[in-house]
Design an enzyme around this catalytic site. Structure first.
Site, PDB file in Angstrom:
ATOM      1  N   GLY A 156     -13.692 -77.826  62.702  1.00 39.18           N
ATOM      2  CA  GLY A 156     -13.562 -79.041  63.636  1.00 39.18           C
ATOM      3  C   GLY A 156     -13.996 -79.210  64.374  1.00 39.18           C
ATOM      4  CB  SER A 157     -17.140 -78.224  65.701  1.00 41.59           C
ATOM      5  OG  SER A 157     -18.261 -78.248  65.144  1.00 41.59           O
ATOM      6  CG  ASN A 158     -19.855 -82.853  62.879  1.00 39.14           C
ATOM      7  OD1 ASN A 158     -20.176 -83.735  63.611  1.00 39.14           O
ATOM      8  ND2 ASN A 158     -19.090 -81.755  62.444  1.00 39.14           N
ATOM      9  CG  MET A 183     -13.879 -79.157  52.723  1.00 41.05           C
ATOM     10  SD  MET A 183     -14.900 -80.376  52.627  1.00 41.05           S
ATOM     11  CE  MET A 183     -15.851 -79.066  52.179  1.00 41.05           C
ATOM     12  NE  ARG A 184      -6.953 -83.458  46.663  1.00 39.86           N
ATOM     13  CZ  ARG A 184      -6.259 -83.263  45.857  1.00 39.86           C
ATOM     14  NH1 ARG A 184      -5.661 -82.338  46.587  1.00 39.86           N
ATOM     15  NH2 ARG A 184      -5.903 -84.362  44.825  1.00 39.86           N
ATOM     16  CG  ASN A 187     -18.520 -88.085  55.159  1.00 41.43           C
ATOM     17  OD1 ASN A 187     -18.249 -87.179  55.369  1.00 41.43           O
ATOM     18  ND2 ASN A 187     -19.491 -87.407  53.760  1.00 41.43           N
ATOM     19  CG  HIS A 237     -23.641 -85.089  53.235  1.00 40.80           C
ATOM     20  ND1 HIS A 237     -22.617 -84.619  52.063  1.00 40.80           N
ATOM     21  CD2 HIS A 237     -24.664 -84.723  52.980  1.00 40.80           C
ATOM     22  CE1 HIS A 237     -23.246 -83.781  51.530  1.00 40.80           C
ATOM     23  NE2 HIS A 237     -24.562 -83.670  51.674  1.00 40.80           N
TER      24      HIS A 237
END
Ligand code: GRF
Length: 195
Positions: free
Chosen positions: A13-15, A89-90, A111, A113
């Site tokens: 969770g750094s973002n 990740m899901r 998102n 990436h």
């Protein structure tokens, strides 16, 4: 009018934390929740630290469709204007993506990436960029559509390789770039430049 943001993350969770902190300094942006599918994820602690309510919706043991239905329900309850994926990740079902899609082909879901898309879609993108012959990797923010890592690109930056560098350092520089890109994205949200 307040802009309601929901962050979705599964891991460290750094973002997510970068979004919490940046939004906290911008009165128009309200992070109304974090959706997480992993009960032990560090991101849950980070949310607590910043006073962001967490909604744990486990993905283990339920179908993709059911998981997507539960997430959609929560996002509607929270009145999410923007859904920012930060290492979720899901994979979410098409019906979820359709619910938050717009007629112009964009969507309310964004998102991050860790590659210069369309290079290296899918998992382990830093590792695959690092191992490739290319002189640089990259980071991309894009609208989410039904195809994996294929929606319209919003912001993108190259991550040049440094001779002799280790993969850990390459990823660390990449993460720092991710944070800068998400900060730029939040400015675009405030200035309503996105749609
Ligand atoms: C990031 O590298 C992001 O690009 C990818 O998942 C990772 C999440 O990292 N989609 P963190 O949990 O935000 O540190």
């Amino acid at each position: 009018m307040a802009i309601n943001i929901v962050v979705m993350a599964s891991g460290s969770g750094s973002n997510a934390e970068n979004i919490f902190i940046t939004a906290n300094n911008e009165s128009k942006l309200h992070v109304v929740g974090l959706i997480c599918d992993q009960p032990k994820a560090l991101v849950l602690d980070r949310a607590r630290l910043h006073g962001v309510p967490s909604f744990l919706i486990p993905s283990k043991g339920i179908s993709r469709e059911e998981h997507g239905r539960l997430v959609t329900e929560q996002l509607l309850k929270l009145d999410a204007h923007w859904i920012l994926l930060a290492g979720y990740m899901r994979i979410l079902p098409d019906v979820f993506i359709k619910t938050f899609s717009l007629p112009n082909g964009k969507s309310k879901i964004i998102n991050i990436h860790p590659s210069l898309l369309p290079d290296f879609k899918g998992l382990r993108a830093y590792e695959r960029s690092f191992e490739s012959d290319k002189a640089y990797g990259g980071v991309t923010l894009h609208f989410v559509n039904e195809q994996l890592d294929s929606g319209e690109i919003i912001l993108q930056e190259k991550l040049p390789k440094v001779a002799g560098e280790k993969i850990e350092d390459f990823i660390e520089r990449g993460k720092a770039l991710e944070h800068v890109l998400y900060q730029k994205l939040l400015v675009k949200l405030v200035e309503e430049e996105l749609l």
